[in-house]
Design a protein around this motif. Structure first.
Motif, mmCIF file in Angstrom:
data_model
loop_
_atom_site.group_PDB
_atom_site.id
_atom_site.type_symbol
_atom_site.label_atom_id
_atom_site.label_comp_id
_atom_site.label_asym_id
_atom_site.label_seq_id
_atom_site.Cartn_x
_atom_site.Cartn_y
_atom_site.Cartn_z
ATOM 1 N N ALA A 1 -13.688 2.314 11.792
ATOM 2 C CA ALA A 1 -12.308 2.777 11.616
ATOM 3 C C ALA A 1 -11.755 2.346 10.258
ATOM 4 N N TYR A 2 -12.322 1.267 9.714
ATOM 5 C CA TYR A 2 -11.804 0.719 8.448
ATOM 6 C C TYR A 2 -12.780 0.864 7.285
ATOM 7 N N SER A 3 -13.904 1.553 7.522
ATOM 8 C CA SER A 3 -14.810 1.781 6.386
ATOM 9 C C SER A 3 -15.458 3.155 6.535
ATOM 10 N N THR B 1 -6.784 -8.039 0.801
ATOM 11 C CA THR B 1 -5.598 -7.174 0.813
ATOM 12 C C THR B 1 -4.947 -6.994 2.187
ATOM 13 N N GLU B 2 -5.748 -7.036 3.264
ATOM 14 C CA GLU B 2 -5.136 -6.695 4.562
ATOM 15 C C GLU B 2 -5.865 -7.350 5.724
ATOM 16 N N ILE B 3 -5.108 -7.729 6.748
ATOM 17 C CA ILE B 3 -5.766 -8.026 8.026
ATOM 18 C C ILE B 3 -5.269 -7.001 9.044
ATOM 19 N N GLU C 1 -12.621 8.595 12.851
ATOM 20 C CA GLU C 1 -12.984 7.167 12.994
ATOM 21 C C GLU C 1 -11.784 6.300 13.337
ATOM 22 N N TYR C 2 -10.586 6.708 12.883
ATOM 23 C CA TYR C 2 -9.395 5.874 13.091
ATOM 24 C C TYR C 2 -8.812 6.200 14.473
ATOM 25 N N TYR C 3 -9.477 5.648 15.495
ATOM 26 C CA TYR C 3 -9.164 5.964 16.899
ATOM 27 C C TYR C 3 -7.757 5.545 17.309
ATOM 28 N N LEU C 4 -7.137 4.612 16.589
ATOM 29 C CA LEU C 4 -5.848 4.038 17.027
ATOM 30 C C LEU C 4 -4.795 5.126 17.293
ATOM 31 N N THR C 5 -4.724 6.087 16.368
ATOM 32 C CA THR C 5 -3.686 7.124 16.470
ATOM 33 C C THR C 5 -3.895 7.995 17.706
ATOM 34 N N PHE D 1 0.829 -1.212 0.000
ATOM 35 C CA PHE D 1 0.000 0.000 0.000
ATOM 36 C C PHE D 1 0.864 1.264 0.000
ATOM 37 N N TYR D 2 2.098 1.127 0.520
ATOM 38 C CA TYR D 2 2.836 2.318 0.923
ATOM 39 C C TYR D 2 3.816 2.883 -0.112
ATOM 40 N N ASP D 3 3.278 3.437 -1.212
ATOM 41 C CA ASP D 3 4.126 4.268 -2.079
ATOM 42 C C ASP D 3 3.826 5.719 -1.679
ATOM 43 N N LEU E 1 5.182 1.011 16.770
ATOM 44 C CA LEU E 1 3.929 1.667 17.163
ATOM 45 C C LEU E 1 2.833 1.388 16.136
ATOM 46 N N GLY E 2 1.646 1.947 16.393
ATOM 47 C CA GLY E 2 0.572 1.925 15.398
ATOM 48 C C GLY E 2 -0.120 0.584 15.229
ATOM 49 N N SER E 3 0.126 -0.371 16.128
ATOM 50 C CA SER E 3 -0.423 -1.724 15.989
ATOM 51 C C SER E 3 -0.038 -2.316 14.631
ATOM 52 N N ASN E 4 1.155 -1.975 14.175
ATOM 53 C CA ASN E 4 1.622 -2.511 12.894
ATOM 54 C C ASN E 4 1.678 -4.037 12.904
ATOM 55 N N ILE E 5 1.904 -4.615 14.076
ATOM 56 C CA ILE E 5 1.957 -6.078 14.174
ATOM 57 C C ILE E 5 0.614 -6.705 13.752
ATOM 58 N N GLY E 6 -0.455 -5.909 13.878
ATOM 59 C CA GLY E 6 -1.790 -6.389 13.534
ATOM 60 C C GLY E 6 -1.952 -6.713 12.058
ATOM 61 N N ASN E 7 -1.011 -6.265 11.229
ATOM 62 C CA ASN E 7 -1.100 -6.607 9.806
ATOM 63 C C ASN E 7 -0.512 -7.984 9.507
ATOM 64 N N LEU E 8 -0.082 -8.680 10.568
ATOM 65 C CA LEU E 8 0.454 -10.042 10.396
ATOM 66 C C LEU E 8 -0.487 -11.049 11.048
ATOM 67 N N ALA F 1 -9.845 4.437 -0.821
ATOM 68 C CA ALA F 1 -8.799 4.902 -1.750
ATOM 69 C C ALA F 1 -7.450 4.283 -1.393
ATOM 70 N N PHE F 2 -7.208 4.140 -0.091
ATOM 71 C CA PHE F 2 -5.959 3.533 0.405
ATOM 72 C C PHE F 2 -5.874 2.077 -0.067
ATOM 73 N N ASN F 3 -6.970 1.350 0.100
ATOM 74 C CA ASN F 3 -7.025 -0.052 -0.300
ATOM 75 C C ASN F 3 -6.843 -0.183 -1.822
HETATM 76 C C1 AVI Z 1 -0.516 0.200 9.430
HETATM 77 N N1 AVI Z 1 -1.655 -0.562 9.927
HETATM 78 C C2 AVI Z 1 -1.452 -0.947 11.338
HETATM 79 C C3 AVI Z 1 -2.968 0.025 9.666
HETATM 80 C C4 AVI Z 1 -4.087 -0.851 10.271
HETATM 81 O O1 AVI Z 1 -4.826 -0.328 11.098
HETATM 82 O O2 AVI Z 1 -4.145 -2.025 9.937
HETATM 83 C C5 AVI Z 1 -3.205 0.193 8.184
HETATM 84 C C6 AVI Z 1 -4.603 0.593 7.836
HETATM 85 N N2 AVI Z 1 -5.392 -0.049 7.013
HETATM 86 C C7 AVI Z 1 -6.550 0.565 6.916
HETATM 87 N N3 AVI Z 1 -6.546 1.587 7.731
HETATM 88 C C8 AVI Z 1 -5.319 1.659 8.292
#
Ligand code: AVI
Length: 322
Positions: free
Chosen positions: A206-208, A282-284, A50-54, A33-35, A161-168, A216-218
């Motif tokens: 947070a994801y929709s 594409t992503e978990i 909506e993206y409360y994580l940050t 995703f990251y260009d 940081l950022g719960s990046n591990i959650g993408n695995l 757009a990110f996806n």
């Molecule tokens: C980078 N990563 C932890 C984000 C996440 O929450 O999975 C990427 C992201 N995908 C959609 N919104 C944010």
């Protein structure tokens, strides 16, 4: 596969796109995703309400700056603060500012897969925190882990940081944590963010988001395949779709073909068919509980020393030792 195709699959991007689009069900890895455009969209995501994580991780770092910094503190010769997936470093700056103002002896080593993110981070830090010594690196997590073994002259503080591990998925997360542990000496520590299970609606929102930034990110992964591998995905004929399974704690992103389509990827000598409503996964984004983080630590040979959370208990940063 022809020899011609084989020689063309000379980068992991090409290889993984080929594999993902010729398997059933189709998938593409979120690490692509990251260009430049993807980095910008992810920054926009982090700024969305909506993206409360940050906000939650910000709150944790701001509320507990001092005790966190004390966990970081090394002996007389200081420490290396190694951040994997540093991105724009916005959150880390809270810690860097405190460490710098309180004369901690450390070098900040931000590591990111995106050259673009590293360049702008280095520039900003020089401007905003000129006293912080910055030694950046570009690379993928697993490849960089090998290099980490060389940083052994003083304490290593590894930050993710950022719960990046959650993408695995869990097995890959355990592999990642085990490899991190292998790079760690007795005094070293790992400081890592894990997004927690919560009301399913909060996670799905947070994801929709309605503004379509996450969509757009996806979809940016298809834009990237079009540009870099000379493909002709009709990006707007794919729909962003998010699911959250409250049992497993797994949020999953898909791109769903809204009609029958044929796509050619010239660089891969590949033509693929999409049935109507066929998916590309594409992503978990995994969500955790203390029990699950305990289990991951156990499986990886790490110990949890402590954790910090926000006022809503949405998110946690854990301190691990080996
Ligand atoms: C980078 N990563 C932890 C984000 C996440 O929450 O999975 C990427 C992201 N995908 C959609 N919104 C944010």
């Amino acid at each position: 596969m022809t020899t011609k195709t084989q020689t063309k699959l000379d980068t992991s991007f090409k290889k993984e796109v080929y594999e993902g689009l010729t398997t059933f069900p189709k998938y593409l890895s979120s690490k692509y995703f990251y260009d430049k455009a993807g980095d910008k969209l992810f920054q926009d995501i982090m700024a969305m309400p909506e993206y409360y994580l940050t906000d939650c991780e910000f709150e944790i770092l701001e509320t507990h700056t001092e005790p966190i910094a004390e966990y970081f503190r090394g002996k007389e010769n200081g420490f290396d603060l190694i951040e994997l997936g540093a991105g724009d470093g916005k959150k880390t700056k809270i810690l860097l500012k405190h460490l710098s103002e309180n004369n901690f002896n450390f070098v900040y080593k931000p590591i990111d897969i995106s050259q673009n993110a590293i360049d702008s981070l280095s520039e900003k830090l020089e401007e905003e925190l000129p006293n912080v010594e910055v030694d950046p690196e570009i690379g993928e997590y697993f490849e960089v882990l090998e290099r980490l073994k060389e940083y052994n002259s003083r304490k290593k503080v590894i930050v993710v940081l950022g719960s990046n591990i959650g993408n695995l998925l869990h097995p890959r997360a355990i592999d990642f944590l085990s490899k991190l542990k292998d790079t760690m000496q007795e005094d070293d520590m790992l400081f890592m963010g894990f997004d927690q299970k919560k009301k399913p609606e909060t996670i799905l929102n947070a994801y929709s988001d309605e503004t379509g930034i996450t969509a757009a990110f996806n979809k940016n992964i298809l834009v990237r395949v079009n540009r870099e591998l000379d493909a002709n995905f009709d990006v707007e004929s794919f729909k962003h779709w998010e699911t959250y399974d409250p049992e497993s704690g797994t949020a999953k992103s898909f791109l769903v073909a809204t009609k029958q389509m044929e796509v050619t990827v010239n660089e891969l000598d590949l033509t693929i068919q999409f049935d109507p409503w066929e998916t590309i996964h594409t992503e978990i984004s995994q969500k955790y509980t203390d029990k699950v983080v305990d289990w991951l630590a156990d499986e990886s040979g790490l110990e949890i020393e402590t954790s910090f959370t926000d006022s809503k208990g949405y998110y946690k940063n854990y301190v691990f030792k080996r």
